[in-house]
Motif scaffolding. Structure first.
Motif, PDB file in Angstrom:
ATOM      1  N   ILE A   1      -0.010   5.662  -5.551  1.00  0.00           N
ATOM      2  CA  ILE A   1       1.395   5.206  -5.352  1.00  0.00           C
ATOM      3  C   ILE A   1       1.994   5.249  -6.772  1.00  0.00           C
ATOM      4  O   ILE A   1       1.324   5.318  -7.788  1.00  0.00           O
ATOM      5  CB  ILE A   1       1.413   3.719  -4.935  1.00  0.00           C
TER       6      ILE A   1
ATOM      7  N   ALA B   1       5.837   0.859  -8.148  1.00  0.00           N
ATOM      8  CA  ALA B   1       5.958   0.507  -6.509  1.00  0.00           C
ATOM      9  C   ALA B   1       5.380  -0.975  -6.495  1.00  0.00           C
ATOM     10  O   ALA B   1       4.567  -1.478  -6.983  1.00  0.00           O
ATOM     11  CB  ALA B   1       5.012   1.375  -5.795  1.00  0.00           C
TER      12      ALA B   1
ATOM     13  N   CYS C   1       2.535  -0.538  -1.021  1.00  0.00           N
ATOM     14  CA  CYS C   1       1.863   0.697  -0.794  1.00  0.00           C
ATOM     15  C   CYS C   1       2.611   1.463   0.060  1.00  0.00           C
ATOM     16  O   CYS C   1       2.750   0.991   1.329  1.00  0.00           O
ATOM     17  CB  CYS C   1       0.348   0.368  -0.585  1.00  0.00           C
ATOM     18  N   THR C   2       2.685   2.656  -0.071  1.00  0.00           N
ATOM     19  CA  THR C   2       3.473   3.651   1.071  1.00  0.00           C
ATOM     20  C   THR C   2       2.362   4.182   2.076  1.00  0.00           C
ATOM     21  O   THR C   2       2.783   4.464   3.102  1.00  0.00           O
ATOM     22  CB  THR C   2       4.037   4.853   0.204  1.00  0.00           C
TER      23      THR C   2
ATOM     24  N   GLY D   1       1.152  -0.082   3.261  1.00  0.00           N
ATOM     25  CA  GLY D   1       2.274  -1.224   3.528  1.00  0.00           C
ATOM     26  C   GLY D   1       2.043  -2.413   2.926  1.00  0.00           C
ATOM     27  O   GLY D   1       2.850  -3.376   3.067  1.00  0.00           O
TER      28      GLY D   1
END
Length: 119
Positions: A13, A17, A20-21, A24
């Protein structure tokens, strides 16, 4: 672009950020110094001053007494006298319950009232 690994799922990531993409989850603390501290003080000092459900000065009457009086002596206005409505009680007595139409309407209305009701 600098990257880091999510400490929960291990996905790559962006360095800045917060979430977390991939999974989530939140990986960093939200840095915010511009929000004020909010203090909630819930002190309720209200007191209920309602009497008889808001019917101040109303006289409590039993629904079933009024229904029986209306059914058996409604053409004489007995239920109207019971409720303290002397003027319409005399009118009912002189006209036979307003020619039985008023008697029938009063009977239905009395059946739909709560017990006890207030006049």
């Amino acid at each position: 672009m600098e990257e880091k690994f999510c400490k929960f799922c291990g996905a790559k990531i962006a360095m800045d950020a917060v979430l977390c993409t991939a999974c989530g989850r939140q990986v960093e603390e939200v840095k915010s110094s511009s929000q004020p501290n909010i203090v909630i003080n819930n002190t309720n000092t209200n007191t209920n001053t309602n009497v008889n459900g808001g019917m101040v000065g109303g006289r409590m009457k039993n629904k079933w007494v009024a229904v029986l009086l209306c059914f058996f002596l409604g053409y004489l206005g007995a239920h109207r006298f019971y409720e303290g409505k002397v003027g319409t009680g005399i009118l009912w007595a002189c006209t036979g319950g307003l020619f039985l139409v008023g008697w029938a309407i009063d009977f239905i209305i009395l059946l739909l009232k709560p017990n006890p009701y207030y006049v």
